[in-house]
Design a protein around this motif. Structure first.
Motif, mmCIF file in Angstrom:
data_model
loop_
_atom_site.group_PDB
_atom_site.id
_atom_site.type_symbol
_atom_site.label_atom_id
_atom_site.label_comp_id
_atom_site.label_asym_id
_atom_site.label_seq_id
_atom_site.Cartn_x
_atom_site.Cartn_y
_atom_site.Cartn_z
ATOM 1 N N ALA A 29 47.960 35.705 37.011
ATOM 2 C CA ALA A 29 47.508 34.442 36.303
ATOM 3 C C ALA A 29 47.181 34.938 34.887
ATOM 4 O O ALA A 29 46.278 35.668 34.542
ATOM 5 C CB ALA A 29 46.224 34.008 37.042
ATOM 6 N N LYS A 36 48.891 28.780 27.913
ATOM 7 C CA LYS A 36 48.622 28.625 26.340
ATOM 8 C C LYS A 36 50.164 28.058 25.817
ATOM 9 O O LYS A 36 50.056 26.857 25.060
ATOM 10 C CB LYS A 36 47.940 29.587 25.288
ATOM 11 C CG LYS A 36 46.404 29.790 25.736
ATOM 12 C CD LYS A 36 45.988 30.868 24.778
ATOM 13 C CE LYS A 36 44.784 31.312 25.172
ATOM 14 N NZ LYS A 36 44.431 32.620 24.571
ATOM 15 N N GLY A 57 42.409 38.474 35.425
ATOM 16 C CA GLY A 57 41.951 39.354 34.304
ATOM 17 C C GLY A 57 40.348 39.176 34.123
ATOM 18 O O GLY A 57 39.801 38.226 34.619
ATOM 19 N N PHE A 103 44.150 39.891 29.548
ATOM 20 C CA PHE A 103 45.187 40.894 29.785
ATOM 21 C C PHE A 103 45.787 41.241 28.410
ATOM 22 O O PHE A 103 46.188 40.127 27.495
ATOM 23 C CB PHE A 103 46.246 40.487 30.801
ATOM 24 C CG PHE A 103 45.953 40.514 32.265
ATOM 25 C CD1 PHE A 103 45.404 41.613 32.951
ATOM 26 C CD2 PHE A 103 46.026 39.465 33.020
ATOM 27 C CE1 PHE A 103 44.802 41.712 34.195
ATOM 28 C CE2 PHE A 103 45.532 39.249 34.647
ATOM 29 C CZ PHE A 103 45.107 40.573 34.926
ATOM 30 N N CYS A 123 52.041 33.596 35.521
ATOM 31 C CA CYS A 123 52.018 31.917 35.613
ATOM 32 C C CYS A 123 50.771 31.487 34.985
ATOM 33 O O CYS A 123 49.853 32.266 34.776
ATOM 34 C CB CYS A 123 51.896 31.696 37.031
ATOM 35 S SG CYS A 123 50.435 32.276 38.043
ATOM 36 N N ARG A 159 37.205 30.280 33.270
ATOM 37 C CA ARG A 159 36.427 31.511 33.287
ATOM 38 C C ARG A 159 37.027 32.610 34.203
ATOM 39 O O ARG A 159 37.761 32.099 35.195
ATOM 40 C CB ARG A 159 34.866 31.383 33.548
ATOM 41 C CG ARG A 159 34.229 30.744 32.135
ATOM 42 C CD ARG A 159 32.637 30.770 32.798
ATOM 43 N NE ARG A 159 32.089 30.013 31.630
ATOM 44 C CZ ARG A 159 31.212 30.839 30.764
ATOM 45 N NH1 ARG A 159 31.052 32.112 30.943
ATOM 46 N NH2 ARG A 159 30.525 29.965 29.951
#
Ligand code: SAM
Length: 249
Positions: free
Chosen positions: A170, A176, A201, A206, A222, A230
């Protein structure tokens, strides 16, 4: 009805014997008596309704009344891996993620993880998270308690990628730029009985280098929709989507 998790697999027996912590809970905490019923969940995910037939100073004896009928486990095997977040957020993920059906939780030190846990601390944390998972599994009528694995190095996470049918990361940067299809596609391709590892993350997300390394090992990045969630919300979103895909008609 109370639910107790046993470490042995199911076997047909004239009676089942409970000692240790479960005994303490039945006798001292719940103050149960002969004739009362509980669920016994065995290590092979089979659960029965059992009635107390005798209580001694050291053990509770129960007889099987019937098998528990309803299937409580997600039809695909889901592992949630979280880069160590701050404070007690991992506890929150384990508690809620157990209710939502995760089979295993892995914690790992991501590059942006602020907390640094040494091996002694990891053992203590693992015990605490196991307790939280057990309570959540009881509460949500799970048939087994999810595993908890806390890693010392991020590389150890990549070493287990090959054990899974699918590995997703993820990634906030994918979200974005509008990536919206890979998570849904992966779920639609997943077959009952298969396994999926989804990696999340910490608060700082990340780094590109981390993502590159995950991809080298076969992970697919993805997005999880247009909003940035969050660190503790994103795994719960993913588990809810998996339940929707596989459990609701
Ligand atoms: N600091 C990052 C930023 O401002 O872009 C956000 C990191 S987010 C709080 C923590 C983690 O949740 C991310 O690394 C990712 O794994 C996951 N996450 C949150 N929202 C997401 C989304 N819309 N799509 C994919 N992953 C998401």
């Amino acid at each position: 009805m109370q639910r107790y998790f046993l470490t042995e697999p199911y076997e047909v027996k004239e009676h089942y014997t409970i000692t240790g912590e479960n005994y303490h809970h039945i006798v001292r905490v719940m103050r149960m008596e002969s004739g009362q019923q509980v669920f016994l969940a065995f290590s092979d995910q089979l659960a029965i309704i059992a009635e107390i037939i005798d209580i001694t100073e050291e053990a509770v004896f129960l007889k099987e009344i019937s098998k528990e009928q309803a299937e409580k486990e997600l039809p695909v095997n889901v592992t949630i891996a979280c880069g160590y977040p701050k404070g007690d957020k991992l506890e929150w993920v384990v508690q809620k993620g157990t209710e939502l059906g995760s089979h295993r939780f892995i914690g790992f030190p991501a590059k942006a993880s602020v907390v640094k846990w040494d091996s002694k601390k990891l053992v203590k944390k693992t015990d605490r998270l196991k307790k939280i998972a057990t309570e959540a599994a009881e509460q949500s009528h799970r048939q087994f308690v999810p595993d908890i694995v806390l890693l010392e190095k991020e590389q150890e996470l990549m070493d287990v990628f090959s054990r899974y049918d699918k590995v997703l990361i993820a990634y906030e940067e994918s979200a974005k730029v509008g990536e919206r299809s890979r998570f849904a596609t992966a779920l639609s391709e997943l077959v009952v009985g298969e396994s999926i590892l989804i990696i999340f993350g910490p608060e700082g997300g990340f780094s590109p280098a981390e993502i590159e390394k995950f991809q080298e090992y076969g992970g697919v990045v993805c997005g999880l929709g247009p909003r940035i969630l969050r660190a503790e919300t994103a795994p719960l979103y993913a588990l809810s989507a998996i339940s929707y895909q596989f459990e609701l008609v």
